[in-house]
Design an enzyme around this catalytic site. Structure first.
Site, PDB file in Angstrom:
ATOM      1  N   SER A 187       0.830  -1.219   0.000  1.00 15.71           N
ATOM      2  CA  SER A 187       0.000   0.000   0.000  1.00 15.71           C
ATOM      3  C   SER A 187       0.862   1.267   0.000  1.00 15.71           C
ATOM      4  O   SER A 187       0.563   2.235  -0.720  1.00 15.71           O
ATOM      5  CB  SER A 187      -0.969   0.005   1.187  1.00 15.71           C
ATOM      6  OG  SER A 187      -0.299  -0.241   2.398  1.00 15.71           O
ATOM      7  N   HIS A 225      -1.918  -8.896   1.975  1.00 12.45           N
ATOM      8  CA  HIS A 225      -1.615  -7.625   2.665  1.00 12.45           C
ATOM      9  C   HIS A 225      -2.766  -7.339   3.628  1.00 12.45           C
ATOM     10  O   HIS A 225      -3.071  -8.146   4.499  1.00 12.45           O
ATOM     11  CB  HIS A 225      -1.400  -6.554   1.588  1.00 12.45           C
ATOM     12  CG  HIS A 225      -0.830  -5.251   2.063  1.00 12.45           C
ATOM     13  ND1 HIS A 225      -0.228  -5.083   3.284  1.00 12.45           N
ATOM     14  CD2 HIS A 225      -0.771  -4.017   1.456  1.00 12.45           C
ATOM     15  CE1 HIS A 225       0.179  -3.815   3.403  1.00 12.45           C
ATOM     16  NE2 HIS A 225      -0.151  -3.151   2.313  1.00 12.45           N
ATOM     17  N   HIS A 258       5.734 -12.552   7.711  1.00 12.48           N
ATOM     18  CA  HIS A 258       5.981 -11.173   7.284  1.00 12.48           C
ATOM     19  C   HIS A 258       7.209 -11.121   6.399  1.00 12.48           C
ATOM     20  O   HIS A 258       8.141 -11.908   6.584  1.00 12.48           O
ATOM     21  CB  HIS A 258       6.176 -10.249   8.497  1.00 12.48           C
ATOM     22  CG  HIS A 258       5.929  -8.817   8.168  1.00 12.48           C
ATOM     23  ND1 HIS A 258       6.907  -7.993   7.678  1.00 12.48           N
ATOM     24  CD2 HIS A 258       4.798  -8.070   8.235  1.00 12.48           C
ATOM     25  CE1 HIS A 258       6.375  -6.798   7.457  1.00 12.48           C
ATOM     26  NE2 HIS A 258       5.104  -6.809   7.785  1.00 12.48           N
ATOM     27  N   ARG A 302       2.702  -4.456  16.725  1.00 17.79           N
ATOM     28  CA  ARG A 302       1.324  -3.969  16.549  1.00 17.79           C
ATOM     29  C   ARG A 302       0.351  -5.062  16.997  1.00 17.79           C
ATOM     30  O   ARG A 302      -0.730  -4.772  17.510  1.00 17.79           O
ATOM     31  CB  ARG A 302       1.068  -3.610  15.072  1.00 17.79           C
ATOM     32  CG  ARG A 302       2.000  -2.522  14.544  1.00 17.79           C
ATOM     33  CD  ARG A 302       1.879  -2.357  13.039  1.00 17.79           C
ATOM     34  NE  ARG A 302       2.198  -3.577  12.308  1.00 17.79           N
ATOM     35  CZ  ARG A 302       2.051  -3.751  11.000  1.00 17.79           C
ATOM     36  NH1 ARG A 302       1.573  -2.754  10.267  1.00 17.79           N
ATOM     37  NH2 ARG A 302       2.360  -4.889  10.424  1.00 17.79           N
ATOM     38  N   ASP A 336      -2.409  -8.364  11.623  1.00 20.15           N
ATOM     39  CA  ASP A 336      -3.760  -8.766  11.240  1.00 20.15           C
ATOM     40  C   ASP A 336      -4.318  -9.941  12.043  1.00 20.15           C
ATOM     41  O   ASP A 336      -5.503 -10.234  11.971  1.00 20.15           O
ATOM     42  CB  ASP A 336      -3.788  -9.107   9.744  1.00 20.15           C
ATOM     43  CG  ASP A 336      -3.482  -7.894   8.891  1.00 20.15           C
ATOM     44  OD1 ASP A 336      -4.042  -6.828   9.183  1.00 20.15           O
ATOM     45  OD2 ASP A 336      -2.673  -8.002   7.956  1.00 20.15           O
TER      46      ASP A 336
HETATM   47  N1  HAX Z   1       1.254 -19.645   6.074  1.00 23.94           N
HETATM   48  C1  HAX Z   1       1.729 -20.561   5.201  1.00 23.94           C
HETATM   49  N2  HAX Z   1       2.814 -20.366   4.442  1.00 23.94           N
HETATM   50  C2  HAX Z   1       3.480 -19.215   4.605  1.00 23.94           C
HETATM   51  C3  HAX Z   1       3.071 -18.238   5.530  1.00 23.94           C
HETATM   52  C4  HAX Z   1       1.900 -18.473   6.272  1.00 23.94           C
HETATM   53  N3  HAX Z   1       1.394 -17.578   7.135  1.00 23.94           N
HETATM   54  N4  HAX Z   1       3.938 -17.193   5.461  1.00 23.94           N
HETATM   55  C5  HAX Z   1       4.849 -17.517   4.520  1.00 23.94           C
HETATM   56  N5  HAX Z   1       4.563 -18.733   3.998  1.00 23.94           N
HETATM   57  C6  HAX Z   1       5.229 -19.406   2.897  1.00 23.94           C
HETATM   58  C7  HAX Z   1       5.146 -18.536   1.649  1.00 23.94           C
HETATM   59  O1  HAX Z   1       3.888 -18.679   1.007  1.00 23.94           O
HETATM   60  C8  HAX Z   1       6.300 -19.041   0.832  1.00 23.94           C
HETATM   61  O2  HAX Z   1       5.909 -20.256   0.249  1.00 23.94           O
HETATM   62  P1  HAX Z   1       6.419 -20.660  -1.236  1.00 23.94           P
HETATM   63  O3  HAX Z   1       7.913 -20.839  -1.086  1.00 23.94           O
HETATM   64  O4  HAX Z   1       5.694 -21.930  -1.509  1.00 23.94           O
HETATM   65  O5  HAX Z   1       6.069 -19.537  -2.142  1.00 23.94           O
HETATM   66  C9  HAX Z   1       7.347 -19.360   1.916  1.00 23.94           C
HETATM   67  O6  HAX Z   1       6.613 -19.520   3.137  1.00 23.94           O
HETATM   68  C10 HAX Z   1       8.379 -18.255   2.099  1.00 23.94           C
HETATM   69  O7  HAX Z   1       7.700 -17.047   2.314  1.00 23.94           O
HETATM   70  P2  HAX Z   1       8.350 -15.875   3.213  1.00 23.94           P
HETATM   71  O8  HAX Z   1       9.610 -15.446   2.528  1.00 23.94           O
HETATM   72  O9  HAX Z   1       8.455 -16.292   4.619  1.00 23.94           O
HETATM   73  O10 HAX Z   1       7.241 -14.754   3.163  1.00 23.94           O
HETATM   74  P3  HAX Z   1       6.977 -13.632   2.036  1.00 23.94           P
HETATM   75  O11 HAX Z   1       7.875 -12.489   2.327  1.00 23.94           O
HETATM   76  O12 HAX Z   1       7.070 -14.234   0.651  1.00 23.94           O
HETATM   77  O13 HAX Z   1       5.459 -13.265   2.284  1.00 23.94           O
HETATM   78  C11 HAX Z   1       3.562 -12.769   3.628  1.00 23.94           C
HETATM   79  C12 HAX Z   1       5.072 -12.533   3.408  1.00 23.94           C
HETATM   80  C13 HAX Z   1       3.075 -11.839   4.698  1.00 23.94           C
HETATM   81  C14 HAX Z   1       2.846 -12.431   2.307  1.00 23.94           C
HETATM   82  C15 HAX Z   1       3.361 -14.250   4.026  1.00 23.94           C
HETATM   83  O14 HAX Z   1       3.970 -14.490   5.270  1.00 23.94           O
HETATM   84  C16 HAX Z   1       1.894 -14.643   4.091  1.00 23.94           C
HETATM   85  O15 HAX Z   1       1.326 -15.023   3.055  1.00 23.94           O
HETATM   86  N6  HAX Z   1       1.235 -14.557   5.298  1.00 23.94           N
HETATM   87  C17 HAX Z   1      -0.167 -14.839   5.444  1.00 23.94           C
HETATM   88  C18 HAX Z   1      -0.996 -13.651   4.975  1.00 23.94           C
HETATM   89  C19 HAX Z   1      -0.855 -12.481   5.909  1.00 23.94           C
HETATM   90  O16 HAX Z   1      -0.970 -12.608   7.111  1.00 23.94           O
HETATM   91  N7  HAX Z   1      -0.623 -11.294   5.342  1.00 23.94           N
HETATM   92  C20 HAX Z   1      -0.525 -10.053   6.122  1.00 23.94           C
HETATM   93  C21 HAX Z   1       0.920  -9.605   6.314  1.00 23.94           C
HETATM   94  C22 HAX Z   1       1.023  -8.329   7.093  1.00 23.94           C
HETATM   95  C23 HAX Z   1       0.471  -7.207   6.295  1.00 23.94           C
HETATM   96  O17 HAX Z   1       0.954  -6.776   5.282  1.00 23.94           O
HETATM   97  N8  HAX Z   1      -0.643  -6.734   6.701  1.00 23.94           N
HETATM   98  O18 HAX Z   1      -1.308  -5.866   5.955  1.00 23.94           O
END
Ligand code: HAX
Length: 434
Positions: A240, A270, A317, A326, A372
């Protein structure tokens, strides 16, 4: 000129020579090398953005203008009868880096009251949308509909010096910021309360008036203040913030830029994760029926989610490597206001087991909860059970940070953003496999 604007101008004049000197005398200093993983992987960790509004340390979490969350809450002027400071005083702090006096914070409260009326045509636009439109779409469309109000565009078309760009950007930022919580409450009452709108109360600050227009009793005004402040800024690389900055870099005004940033916030990886957390939890409870949740049952449900190829919402994250402060701040609120609430207990149980499971699975770099994972419980407790509205609340908060950032972008003359693309063949050649 208001004290906030005067102080901001002083800060801008003090800051400009620092940016000019860095560019003129030290522009060749290297900050980052970019790997193939980073080029394919969303520029993760590439240090190529600048902001002084907040900084995110992987282990400490966010600092707003150099202050941690507890330090920020403690430093801002306390208002008698309120547990949390006014959002408007926090906006002063984000914009200038200076903690306002109670009087200065109150000046912003009064200024925002004058700016917060929502134009009727925005209401017409939203009323014309189909009833099943997502509230984030309505929120973003409401912001975009107001673009015709932009003072930046008007002054730009009249011909203005680059040095003055920050001034109308600041005016647009204030006009928008003042209206956003009113717009959010309007969307809520339109979508979930048969368009039974509540008139604003001119005696109330942003948090107070928001709770009033939502139709939710105290202490929801303090929940709103806490929530907006906690969600405000998380440095510049998140979707964002980066989107808002990117769009503004084309000299698009604050309305175009924020609307775009809100669209990014609406993604489930996000900001939409807060709605996903509640949806996951409610589905889990529904499946249990009358059975009491236990750690074993939670573990099973989390594994089922992972094994079906989905993410555990609210965990992980891109930058953080510990429990999000937070999350911790909202947990503290729950411990003091709703310690025995069953949904809070369940969310706490998930907190006990989810990190271990994510560690065992071994994929997520950060197994800890993010902002979140906790926020929906508080909203639910105070009667806001329409979880697809939760990201709109995040959006009102996020605007505080991104609107501050784009005002400073204009003040410091940051140029149009334009990273360079390579082809896959070029990457293969660089890797020696071409
Ligand atoms: N559940 C399952 N798998 C997860 C995970 C979770 N909560 N968090 C990361 N992973 C997985 C990723 O999908 C990725 O898998 P692949 O190799 O198969 O693609 C692997 O672990 C490595 O990811 P990472 O490097 O640890 O995390 P990223 O930086 O790629 O992504 C995210 C960060 C926040 C998008 C990710 O942790 C996620 O999808 N979390 C769940 C959704 C979520 O809570 N989002 C909100 C984040 C905070 C925010 O921005 N709020 O607005």
């Amino acid at each position: 000129m208001s004290t906030l604007k005067e102080t901001l101008f002083k800060k801008i004049e003090e800051h400009r020579p620092r940016t000019v000197r860095l560019l003129k005398e030290h522009g060749d200093v290297k900050l980052s090398d970019v790997t193939i993983t980073q080029a394919i992987g969303g520029a993760r960790g590439v240090r190529c953005l600048v902001t002084d509004v907040s900084y995110l340390d992987p282990f400490e979490g966010i600092r707003f203008r150099g202050k941690t969350i507890p330090e920020t809450f403690a430093a801002l002027p306390q208002v008698p009868g309120q547990e949390y400071p006014n959002v408007e005083g926090f906006f002063y702090f984000l914009m200038t880096g200076e903690i306002p006096t109670a009087e200065q914070a109150n000046e912003v409260v009064e200024d925002f009251k004058k700016r917060r009326q929502l134009p009727d045509y925005v209401k017409d636009v939203l009323r014309a949308m189909p009833g099943d439109t997502h509230p984030m779409t309505m929120f973003s469309a409401g912001i975009l509909a107001m673009q015709r109000e932009s003072i930046f565009v008007k002054r730009y078309n009249e011909g203005m010096s680059k040095m003055d760009y920050w001034d109308p950007m600041y005016e647009d930022a204030c006009n928008l910021m003042a209206k956003l919580s009113v717009l959010a409450a309007f969307v809520y009452r339109l979508k979930y309360k048969d368009d039974d709108q509540i008139a604003e109360d001119p005696n109330l600050d942003m948090g107070g008036n928001f709770a009033h227009q939502m139709g939710i009793d105290k202490p929801y005004d303090d929940v709103a203040r806490m929530y907006f402040i906690l969600h405000s800024d998380h440095e510049s690389g998140n979707v964002s913030a980066h989107t808002t900055h990117l769009v503004a870099s084309a000299l698009s005004d604050a309305y175009y830029s924020l609307s775009a940033g809100i669209n990014g916030l609406a993604g489930p990886l996000h900001g939409l994760a807060n709605q996903e957390v509640l949806s996951w939890t409610m589905k889990f409870m529904e499946k249990l029926g009358d059975v009491e949740p236990t750690e074993e049952l939670v573990k099973q449900a989390l594994w089922d989610t992972l094994n079906s190829g989905q993410v555990i919402p609210g965990y992980g994250h891109a930058v953080l490597r510990k429990t999000d402060p937070r999350y911790a701040s909202q947990r503290e609120f729950c411990l003091s206001h709703l310690p025995d609430y069953p949904l809070f207990k369940l969310i706490s149980m998930i907190y006990q087991v989810a990190p271990g499971i994510l560690e065992e699975q071994g994929k997520a770099k950060n197994p800890w909860p993010n902002v979140d994972a906790q926020s929906g419980v508080i909203q639910w407790y105070y009667g806001l059970t329409d979880w697809d509205f939760y990201t709109v609340l995040f959006g009102v908060g996020r605007a505080l940070g991104v609107l501050t950032n784009i005002t400073w972008d204009r003040a410091l003359g940051y140029p149009i953003e334009r990273p360079k693309s390579l082809t896959t063949a070029m990457l293969e050649e660089a890797a020696g496999i071409g």
